[in-house]
Design a protein around this motif. Structure first.
Motif, PDB file in Angstrom:
ATOM      1  N   GLY A 138     -19.089 -22.417  18.603  1.00 48.30           N
ATOM      2  CA  GLY A 138     -19.920 -21.276  18.264  1.00 48.30           C
ATOM      3  C   GLY A 138     -21.381 -21.644  18.233  1.00 48.30           C
ATOM      4  O   GLY A 138     -21.781 -22.725  18.679  1.00 48.30           O
ATOM      5  N   LEU A 139     -22.180 -20.733  17.694  1.00 49.93           N
ATOM      6  CA  LEU A 139     -23.630 -20.904  17.581  1.00 49.93           C
ATOM      7  C   LEU A 139     -23.982 -21.151  16.117  1.00 49.93           C
ATOM      8  O   LEU A 139     -23.622 -20.337  15.253  1.00 49.93           O
ATOM      9  CB  LEU A 139     -24.338 -19.660  18.102  1.00 49.93           C
ATOM     10  N   VAL A 140     -24.647 -22.263  15.855  1.00 55.79           N
ATOM     11  CA  VAL A 140     -25.081 -22.595  14.508  1.00 55.79           C
ATOM     12  C   VAL A 140     -26.523 -23.077  14.539  1.00 55.79           C
ATOM     13  O   VAL A 140     -27.057 -23.390  15.607  1.00 55.79           O
ATOM     14  CB  VAL A 140     -24.194 -23.683  13.858  1.00 55.79           C
ATOM     15  N   GLN A 141     -27.111 -23.167  13.362  1.00 55.32           N
ATOM     16  CA  GLN A 141     -28.461 -23.707  13.259  1.00 55.32           C
ATOM     17  C   GLN A 141     -28.399 -25.209  12.977  1.00 55.32           C
ATOM     18  O   GLN A 141     -27.392 -25.719  12.464  1.00 55.32           O
ATOM     19  CB  GLN A 141     -29.232 -22.994  12.161  1.00 55.32           C
ATOM     20  N   ALA A 142     -29.465 -25.878  13.311  1.00 58.64           N
ATOM     21  CA  ALA A 142     -29.554 -27.314  13.046  1.00 58.64           C
ATOM     22  C   ALA A 142     -29.306 -27.596  11.573  1.00 58.64           C
ATOM     23  O   ALA A 142     -29.803 -26.866  10.702  1.00 58.64           O
ATOM     24  CB  ALA A 142     -30.919 -27.842  13.470  1.00 58.64           C
TER      25      ALA A 142
ATOM     26  N   SER B  90     -24.212 -31.933   9.928  1.00 58.47           N
ATOM     27  CA  SER B  90     -25.618 -32.228  10.240  1.00 58.47           C
ATOM     28  C   SER B  90     -25.890 -32.084  11.729  1.00 58.47           C
ATOM     29  O   SER B  90     -26.466 -32.966  12.376  1.00 58.47           O
ATOM     30  CB  SER B  90     -25.972 -33.651   9.780  1.00 58.47           C
ATOM     31  N   LEU B  91     -25.476 -30.968  12.274  1.00 56.97           N
ATOM     32  CA  LEU B  91     -25.607 -30.764  13.715  1.00 56.97           C
ATOM     33  C   LEU B  91     -27.063 -30.717  14.152  1.00 56.97           C
ATOM     34  O   LEU B  91     -27.940 -30.246  13.415  1.00 56.97           O
ATOM     35  CB  LEU B  91     -24.884 -29.487  14.125  1.00 56.97           C
ATOM     36  N   LYS B  92     -27.285 -31.222  15.360  1.00 60.94           N
ATOM     37  CA  LYS B  92     -28.620 -31.277  15.943  1.00 60.94           C
ATOM     38  C   LYS B  92     -28.617 -30.492  17.259  1.00 60.94           C
ATOM     39  O   LYS B  92     -27.568 -30.341  17.888  1.00 60.94           O
ATOM     40  CB  LYS B  92     -28.999 -32.731  16.235  1.00 60.94           C
ATOM     41  N   PRO B  93     -29.776 -30.019  17.692  1.00 59.62           N
ATOM     42  CA  PRO B  93     -29.823 -29.309  18.978  1.00 59.62           C
ATOM     43  C   PRO B  93     -29.254 -30.143  20.133  1.00 59.62           C
ATOM     44  O   PRO B  93     -28.640 -29.575  21.044  1.00 59.62           O
ATOM     45  CB  PRO B  93     -31.315 -29.038  19.164  1.00 59.62           C
ATOM     46  N   GLU B  94     -29.419 -31.443  20.076  1.00 59.64           N
ATOM     47  CA  GLU B  94     -28.884 -32.293  21.151  1.00 59.64           C
ATOM     48  C   GLU B  94     -27.364 -32.407  21.148  1.00 59.64           C
ATOM     49  O   GLU B  94     -26.785 -32.985  22.066  1.00 59.64           O
ATOM     50  CB  GLU B  94     -29.507 -33.700  21.105  1.00 59.64           C
TER      51      GLU B  94
ATOM     52  N   GLN C 184     -17.514 -24.038  23.651  1.00 59.53           N
ATOM     53  CA  GLN C 184     -18.970 -24.181  23.650  1.00 59.53           C
ATOM     54  C   GLN C 184     -19.495 -24.334  22.224  1.00 59.53           C
ATOM     55  O   GLN C 184     -19.151 -23.543  21.335  1.00 59.53           O
ATOM     56  CB  GLN C 184     -19.623 -22.955  24.297  1.00 59.53           C
ATOM     57  N   VAL C 185     -20.341 -25.319  22.036  1.00 63.08           N
ATOM     58  CA  VAL C 185     -21.069 -25.511  20.781  1.00 63.08           C
ATOM     59  C   VAL C 185     -22.559 -25.427  21.092  1.00 63.08           C
ATOM     60  O   VAL C 185     -23.052 -26.157  21.955  1.00 63.08           O
ATOM     61  CB  VAL C 185     -20.734 -26.866  20.136  1.00 63.08           C
ATOM     62  N   THR C 186     -23.239 -24.536  20.402  1.00 62.77           N
ATOM     63  CA  THR C 186     -24.674 -24.375  20.594  1.00 62.77           C
ATOM     64  C   THR C 186     -25.368 -24.521  19.246  1.00 62.77           C
ATOM     65  O   THR C 186     -25.017 -23.819  18.288  1.00 62.77           O
ATOM     66  CB  THR C 186     -25.008 -23.009  21.203  1.00 62.77           C
ATOM     67  N   VAL C 187     -26.326 -25.422  19.182  1.00 57.40           N
ATOM     68  CA  VAL C 187     -27.066 -25.683  17.951  1.00 57.40           C
ATOM     69  C   VAL C 187     -28.526 -25.307  18.191  1.00 57.40           C
ATOM     70  O   VAL C 187     -29.199 -25.895  19.035  1.00 57.40           O
ATOM     71  CB  VAL C 187     -26.963 -27.158  17.530  1.00 57.40           C
TER      72      VAL C 187
END
Length: 123
Positions: A10-14, A84-88, A118-121
């Motif tokens: 999914g879509l999450v924030q950093a 602790s997801l990062k955009p990368e 799909q993972v989007t950060v």
């Protein structure tokens, strides 16, 4: 023969967390080392984490060590807890099964693959 189906992307924030799941079919699930890989457009598939047949051994890429945790259970499920997801970390994440090699980090060592999630950060 093993069939794999990923879910949980999914879509999450950093800084946020996600847990990916991989459901495996087949009665011989315990015979396979399981791995998670990821891929972004134009790049090769990259190793993320692996777990041994019994779950007693895990191994991570340097880029996710300390933030991601791989686990498996007796219900033919494999998980990837991502903190602790990062955009990368943005990528398509794949679950894979390997019936022969121990501590295999190369995609070519894996016989079976899921369709990816799909993972989007966002930053």
């Amino acid at each position: 023969q093993v069939q794999l189906v990923e879910s949980g992307g999914g879509l999450v924030q950093a800084g946020e967390s996600l847990r990916l799941s991989c459901a495996a079919s087949g009665r011989t699930f315990g015979m396979y080392q399981m791995g998670w890989f990821r891929q972004t457009p134009g790049k090769e598939r990259e190793f993320v984490a692996l777990i041994s047949r019994t779950g007693s051994d895990t191994y991570y890429s340097d880029s996710v060590k300390g933030r991601f945790t791989i686990s498996r259970d007796n219900a033919n499920m494999v998980y990837l807890q991502m903190n602790s997801l990062k955009p990368e970390d943005t990528a398509v994440y794949y679950c894979a099964a390997n019936g022969r090699w121990s501590r295999a980090t190369e995609p070519r060592r894996y016989n079976y693959w899921g369709q990816g999630t799909q993972v989007t950060v966002s930053s």
